[in-house]
Scaffold this motif. Sequence first.
Motif, PDB file in Angstrom:
ATOM      1  N   PRO A  28      11.462  29.643  41.474  1.00 53.77           N
ATOM      2  CA  PRO A  28      11.186  31.005  40.995  1.00 53.77           C
ATOM      3  C   PRO A  28      12.262  31.967  41.486  1.00 53.77           C
ATOM      4  N   GLN A  29      12.584  32.957  40.674  1.00 51.36           N
ATOM      5  CA  GLN A  29      13.656  33.888  41.008  1.00 51.36           C
ATOM      6  C   GLN A  29      13.166  35.323  41.183  1.00 51.36           C
ATOM      7  N   GLY A  30      12.589  35.920  40.136  1.00 48.93           N
ATOM      8  CA  GLY A  30      12.245  37.335  40.187  1.00 48.93           C
ATOM      9  C   GLY A  30      10.752  37.547  40.083  1.00 48.93           C
ATOM     10  N   ALA A  35       8.297  28.033  24.086  1.00 48.62           N
ATOM     11  CA  ALA A  35       9.178  27.514  25.130  1.00 48.62           C
ATOM     12  C   ALA A  35      10.228  28.573  25.471  1.00 48.62           C
ATOM     13  N   LEU A  36      10.321  28.933  26.743  1.00 45.22           N
ATOM     14  CA  LEU A  36      11.286  29.914  27.217  1.00 45.22           C
ATOM     15  C   LEU A  36      12.526  29.194  27.753  1.00 45.22           C
ATOM     16  N   ARG A  37      13.527  29.986  28.160  1.00 44.80           N
ATOM     17  CA  ARG A  37      14.766  29.377  28.653  1.00 44.80           C
ATOM     18  C   ARG A  37      15.298  30.177  29.848  1.00 44.80           C
ATOM     19  N   SER A  38      15.060  29.659  31.023  1.00 52.29           N
ATOM     20  CA  SER A  38      15.578  30.220  32.276  1.00 52.29           C
ATOM     21  C   SER A  38      15.273  31.716  32.438  1.00 52.29           C
ATOM     22  N   PRO A  39      14.001  32.101  32.406  1.00 49.84           N
ATOM     23  CA  PRO A  39      13.689  33.498  32.738  1.00 49.84           C
ATOM     24  C   PRO A  39      14.072  33.775  34.188  1.00 49.84           C
ATOM     25  N   TRP A  40      14.800  34.857  34.416  1.00 52.93           N
ATOM     26  CA  TRP A  40      15.372  35.103  35.742  1.00 52.93           C
ATOM     27  C   TRP A  40      14.674  36.225  36.495  1.00 52.93           C
ATOM     28  N   ASP A  41      14.125  37.179  35.790  1.00 50.22           N
ATOM     29  CA  ASP A  41      13.452  38.291  36.468  1.00 50.22           C
ATOM     30  C   ASP A  41      12.443  38.898  35.503  1.00 50.22           C
ATOM     31  N   VAL A  42      11.504  39.651  36.072  1.00 51.01           N
ATOM     32  CA  VAL A  42      10.519  40.380  35.285  1.00 51.01           C
ATOM     33  C   VAL A  42      10.423  41.811  35.799  1.00 51.01           C
ATOM     34  N   ALA A  43      10.087  42.728  34.921  1.00 49.98           N
ATOM     35  CA  ALA A  43       9.779  44.114  35.278  1.00 49.98           C
ATOM     36  C   ALA A  43       8.550  44.511  34.483  1.00 49.98           C
ATOM     37  N   ALA A  98       8.907  35.206  37.554  1.00 48.69           N
ATOM     38  CA  ALA A  98       9.801  34.468  36.665  1.00 48.69           C
ATOM     39  C   ALA A  98      10.032  33.102  37.295  1.00 48.69           C
ATOM     40  N   ASP A  99       9.322  32.101  36.801  1.00 48.57           N
ATOM     41  CA  ASP A  99       9.389  30.741  37.341  1.00 48.57           C
ATOM     42  C   ASP A  99      10.515  30.023  36.600  1.00 48.57           C
ATOM     43  N   THR A 100      11.726  30.204  37.107  1.00 48.34           N
ATOM     44  CA  THR A 100      12.934  29.963  36.325  1.00 48.34           C
ATOM     45  C   THR A 100      13.069  28.534  35.815  1.00 48.34           C
ATOM     46  N   GLU A 101      12.974  27.557  36.693  1.00 45.78           N
ATOM     47  CA  GLU A 101      13.223  26.186  36.246  1.00 45.78           C
ATOM     48  C   GLU A 101      12.008  25.542  35.595  1.00 45.78           C
ATOM     49  N   ASN A 102      10.867  26.217  35.625  1.00 49.92           N
ATOM     50  CA  ASN A 102       9.742  25.794  34.794  1.00 49.92           C
ATOM     51  C   ASN A 102       9.767  26.492  33.442  1.00 49.92           C
ATOM     52  N   HIS A 103      10.730  27.415  33.260  1.00 51.15           N
ATOM     53  CA  HIS A 103      10.867  28.149  31.996  1.00 51.15           C
ATOM     54  C   HIS A 103       9.529  28.792  31.623  1.00 51.15           C
ATOM     55  N   ALA A 104       8.965  29.525  32.595  1.00 53.73           N
ATOM     56  CA  ALA A 104       7.630  30.089  32.404  1.00 53.73           C
ATOM     57  C   ALA A 104       7.490  31.402  33.165  1.00 53.73           C
ATOM     58  N   GLY A 150       6.922  21.942  41.300  1.00 56.11           N
ATOM     59  CA  GLY A 150       5.956  21.453  40.329  1.00 56.11           C
ATOM     60  C   GLY A 150       5.598  22.541  39.350  1.00 56.11           C
ATOM     61  N   PHE A 151       4.705  22.234  38.451  1.00 50.93           N
ATOM     62  CA  PHE A 151       4.251  23.192  37.439  1.00 50.93           C
ATOM     63  C   PHE A 151       2.737  23.046  37.327  1.00 50.93           C
TER      64      PHE A 151
END
Length: 283
Positions: A22-24, A75-83, A35-41, A8-9
């Motif tokens: 979420p990925q990273g 609107a983001l697109r598949s954020p995968w990780d954050v630092a 990095a909430d990948t499939e929510n693009h957030a 959910g979101f």
Amino acid sequence: RIWGGEAGFTDGDAAIARFRSPQGLDRAGGHLYVADTENHAIRRIDLKTGKVSTVAGTGELGRGGQAIAKPRSTALRSPWDVAVAGPEHGASRPEELVIFIAMAGLHQLWALLPAQDRIAPMAGTGEEDHVDGPPTEAALAQPSGLCLFGRHLFFADSEVSSVRFVDLQSRQVGTLTGAGLFDFGDEDGSGVAVRMQHPMGLTVAEDTVWVADTLNHKVKGIGLKTQVTTTLVGGDPAVLCEPGGIARLGGYLAVADTGNHRIRVIRRATGEIRDLPLTAPRR
């Protein structure tokens, strides 16, 4: 604890908050950024209260762009990780935080400045390729894992099977290993002969970039002083199968053994590998 189990979101307290694949993640002070990948957030968790809030993204799939924008309306697109460049990287106040984002779906790296309420691409034209140089001219290909080390932001550039970096002082994109879109394999050594295959995660310890070389089923180390790449462990999917994440853990590396559905630990000095030991809580 962040409760969930259902996609959910939803922002709010731990009992109602929801994520979607979420990925990273990375921590700065009392907050965990995700990095909430499939929510693009990009989401933020208050580690004291468990409250979740969205700091960037609308939940919709973005199409990209080069302009500075408002994080919550972009609107983001598949954020995968954050630092997160926080206190350990020289930021002395919350308003100095910078959140770097591996925007895999746009083949770019982005930067989020929460206190200034702005977000923008910081490296990559959006074209899927392997081109070094100034950030506005460089080309990336599905950047995934991120790791800050001194003035360098290292990233696993998965679709070109490369480990690359942004020099945050000189503002140049460079390459540690890898060559191009169709240059992949499994070759240790130094220079242009080194090959990996779709690396996904990385971390830095003792002047070595440790890489989850995902489709080679290995963990490899790249010496920052020697520029030599060596295999620490792996190659047999029974030992490691498509490792996707890696983190420093004292003298060890913790590895997400994704294909085997387990977490393993590796002694950096010897390559000894075993399952992560779990200690039952005391009653």
